[in-house]
Design a protein around this motif. Structure first.
Motif, mmCIF file in Angstrom:
data_model
loop_
_atom_site.group_PDB
_atom_site.id
_atom_site.type_symbol
_atom_site.label_atom_id
_atom_site.label_comp_id
_atom_site.label_asym_id
_atom_site.label_seq_id
_atom_site.Cartn_x
_atom_site.Cartn_y
_atom_site.Cartn_z
ATOM 1 N N TYR A 1 46.724 32.452 45.597
ATOM 2 C CA TYR A 1 46.786 31.309 44.698
ATOM 3 C C TYR A 1 45.539 31.400 43.652
ATOM 4 O O TYR A 1 44.451 31.470 44.087
ATOM 5 C CB TYR A 1 46.804 30.016 45.423
ATOM 6 C CG TYR A 1 47.674 29.752 46.485
ATOM 7 C CD1 TYR A 1 49.140 29.249 46.046
ATOM 8 C CD2 TYR A 1 47.722 30.314 47.840
ATOM 9 C CE1 TYR A 1 50.114 28.899 47.009
ATOM 10 C CE2 TYR A 1 48.592 30.137 48.785
ATOM 11 C CZ TYR A 1 49.995 29.404 48.238
ATOM 12 O OH TYR A 1 50.873 29.462 49.147
ATOM 13 N N GLY A 2 45.947 31.163 42.216
ATOM 14 C CA GLY A 2 45.035 31.216 41.350
ATOM 15 C C GLY A 2 45.255 30.026 40.380
ATOM 16 O O GLY A 2 46.192 29.618 40.022
ATOM 17 N N TYR A 3 43.926 29.092 40.244
ATOM 18 C CA TYR A 3 43.730 28.098 39.249
ATOM 19 C C TYR A 3 42.658 28.288 38.276
ATOM 20 O O TYR A 3 41.633 28.226 38.829
ATOM 21 C CB TYR A 3 43.835 27.049 40.132
ATOM 22 C CG TYR A 3 45.067 26.737 40.912
ATOM 23 C CD1 TYR A 3 46.028 25.925 40.188
ATOM 24 C CD2 TYR A 3 45.425 27.063 42.134
ATOM 25 C CE1 TYR A 3 47.273 25.642 40.885
ATOM 26 C CE2 TYR A 3 46.469 26.764 42.699
ATOM 27 C CZ TYR A 3 47.679 25.808 42.212
ATOM 28 O OH TYR A 3 48.892 25.770 42.796
ATOM 29 N N HIS A 4 43.023 28.280 37.194
ATOM 30 C CA HIS A 4 41.794 28.739 36.144
ATOM 31 C C HIS A 4 41.478 27.417 35.533
ATOM 32 O O HIS A 4 40.690 26.473 36.108
ATOM 33 C CB HIS A 4 42.454 29.668 35.263
ATOM 34 C CG HIS A 4 41.171 30.146 34.228
ATOM 35 N ND1 HIS A 4 41.462 30.336 32.835
ATOM 36 C CD2 HIS A 4 40.055 30.683 34.252
ATOM 37 C CE1 HIS A 4 40.305 30.661 32.122
ATOM 38 N NE2 HIS A 4 39.483 30.691 33.249
ATOM 39 N N LEU A 5 42.107 27.000 34.370
ATOM 40 C CA LEU A 5 41.551 26.033 33.355
ATOM 41 C C LEU A 5 41.849 24.588 34.310
ATOM 42 O O LEU A 5 41.093 23.717 34.062
ATOM 43 C CB LEU A 5 42.146 25.851 32.172
ATOM 44 C CG LEU A 5 41.729 27.244 31.043
ATOM 45 C CD1 LEU A 5 42.141 27.084 29.745
ATOM 46 C CD2 LEU A 5 40.130 27.135 30.824
ATOM 47 N N ALA B 1 46.125 33.162 53.399
ATOM 48 C CA ALA B 1 46.250 32.854 52.007
ATOM 49 C C ALA B 1 44.831 32.846 51.157
ATOM 50 O O ALA B 1 44.000 32.680 52.011
ATOM 51 C CB ALA B 1 46.698 31.562 51.479
ATOM 52 N N ILE B 2 44.670 33.380 50.010
ATOM 53 C CA ILE B 2 43.564 33.595 49.306
ATOM 54 C C ILE B 2 43.893 32.442 48.048
ATOM 55 O O ILE B 2 44.701 32.591 47.777
ATOM 56 C CB ILE B 2 43.024 34.882 48.836
ATOM 57 C CG1 ILE B 2 42.872 35.661 50.106
ATOM 58 C CG2 ILE B 2 41.741 34.712 48.195
ATOM 59 C CD1 ILE B 2 42.562 37.183 49.615
ATOM 60 N N LEU B 3 42.823 31.634 47.877
ATOM 61 C CA LEU B 3 42.689 30.551 46.814
ATOM 62 C C LEU B 3 41.531 30.744 45.884
ATOM 63 O O LEU B 3 40.362 30.772 46.539
ATOM 64 C CB LEU B 3 42.804 29.238 47.326
ATOM 65 C CG LEU B 3 42.577 28.209 46.407
ATOM 66 C CD1 LEU B 3 43.571 28.180 45.512
ATOM 67 C CD2 LEU B 3 42.544 26.568 47.185
ATOM 68 N N VAL B 4 41.744 31.237 44.769
ATOM 69 C CA VAL B 4 40.677 31.472 44.015
ATOM 70 C C VAL B 4 40.752 30.923 42.364
ATOM 71 O O VAL B 4 41.877 30.363 42.210
ATOM 72 C CB VAL B 4 40.588 33.216 43.655
ATOM 73 C CG1 VAL B 4 40.245 33.700 44.740
ATOM 74 C CG2 VAL B 4 41.868 33.625 42.821
ATOM 75 N N HIS B 5 39.631 31.002 41.778
ATOM 76 C CA HIS B 5 39.593 30.461 40.407
ATOM 77 C C HIS B 5 39.982 31.573 39.546
ATOM 78 O O HIS B 5 40.686 31.239 38.543
ATOM 79 C CB HIS B 5 38.225 30.126 40.011
ATOM 80 C CG HIS B 5 37.965 29.585 38.533
ATOM 81 N ND1 HIS B 5 38.739 28.588 38.153
ATOM 82 C CD2 HIS B 5 37.130 29.945 37.747
ATOM 83 C CE1 HIS B 5 38.266 28.305 36.821
ATOM 84 N NE2 HIS B 5 37.352 29.058 36.435
ATOM 85 N N HIS B 6 39.573 32.660 39.562
ATOM 86 C CA HIS B 6 39.924 33.867 38.696
ATOM 87 C C HIS B 6 40.964 34.905 39.587
ATOM 88 O O HIS B 6 40.482 35.592 40.360
ATOM 89 C CB HIS B 6 38.904 34.727 38.526
ATOM 90 C CG HIS B 6 37.624 34.217 37.837
ATOM 91 N ND1 HIS B 6 36.359 34.396 37.992
ATOM 92 C CD2 HIS B 6 37.758 33.221 36.652
ATOM 93 C CE1 HIS B 6 35.581 33.377 37.118
ATOM 94 N NE2 HIS B 6 36.534 32.772 36.574
ATOM 95 N N GLY B 7 42.295 34.532 39.282
ATOM 96 C CA GLY B 7 43.160 35.365 39.857
ATOM 97 C C GLY B 7 43.717 36.699 39.103
ATOM 98 O O GLY B 7 42.953 37.523 38.439
#
Length: 256
Positions: A98-102, A63-69
């Protein structure tokens, strides 16, 4: 012993910590591209660039987990060109994205803003906006410093020299600070309205110069990437410490 987790369970776990349902965002938060069901190894980074994907492939990450998806509001919907290459790479190697922004910006301990405050010694942090999900924050320094001293502190903490736009009274000391990582430069006017001494964000606009000079507030553009390294890094460290997953943060250089 290395732990594993179902990919949907991981999404539920992160959602329970970041509460993405509480904030309106510009992109979907959570599992954006589905891969293999069993996750042991995770690569984290600021942006799901091709370089980060290639590193994850080489590491055989699950998996890759980022802020900017991906899948930003108003961007073209077609999966072609750069976006197509990235998504094909993920799907070919069965890697979850997986991306999680605000929600990752505003989390009170793991978030980008919280991590920036900790790095810079800003305490008594509260929302700059008058609601619980304020994207911009404010706080205080233990002791007042000059504008140049604070610029050096930012540069040392982020390993990147910030752009400092001083107010007309360039000798004004800094005790109260507003901040918002990434592209939050337009909150400078709200910070000035609240009589704060300085405001920090990642980016700068032409108009920001005049807001700082004419409203008696120091402004620091510290880099979009540089100010947003530490939230996703902290989230990955939390997953490793609390849930036993193998997590590695990779900093893909970005001068912006």
């Amino acid at each position: 012993m290395e732990e594993s987790m179902n990919h949907l369970e991981l999404e539920t776990l992160i959602n329970s910590e970041l509460s993405p349902q509480l904030i309106k965002d510009y992109s979907p938060n959570g599992l954006q591209v589905e891969g293999k069901a069993d996750i042991k190894t995770i690569v984290t980074g600021v942006t799901a660039s091709q370089a980060l994907i290639e590193y994850a492939i080489a590491k055989k990450a699950d998996a890759i987990l980022v802020h900017h998806g991906y899948f930003w509001k108003n961007e073209p919907q077609q999966i072609r060109g750069m976006k197509g290459r990235r998504i094909r790479s993920l799907m070919k190697h069965d890697i979850n994205l997986y991306g999680y922004h605000l929600p990752l910006d505003i989390h009170p301990t793991l978030g980008n803003n919280a991590q920036l405050a900790a790095f810079l010694g800003i305490h008594s942090v509260t929302g700059l906006e008058d609601h619980p999900q304020s994207i911009a924050m404010k706080g205080e320094l233990a002791e007042a410093v000059t504008g140049s001293e604070f610029a050096k502190r930012i540069g040392k903490a982020l390993n990147r020299e910030p752009l400092h736009i001083a107010p007309e009274n360039a000798d004004k000391l800094i005790k109260t600070v507003g901040f918002c990582t990434g592209g939050g430069q337009d909150f400078i006017d709200l910070a000035a309205e609240q009589k704060l001494d300085a405001y920090i964000s990642g980016e700068v606009s032409e108009r920001t110069t005049y807001s700082a000079r004419e409203q008696d507030i120091h402004y620091y553009a510290a880099g979009h990437h540089a100010t947003e390294r530490y939230g996703v890094k902290a989230l990955g460290e939390w997953l490793a410490k609390e849930h036993g997953l193998d997590v590695e943060f990779i900093d893909i250089d970005n001068p912006v």
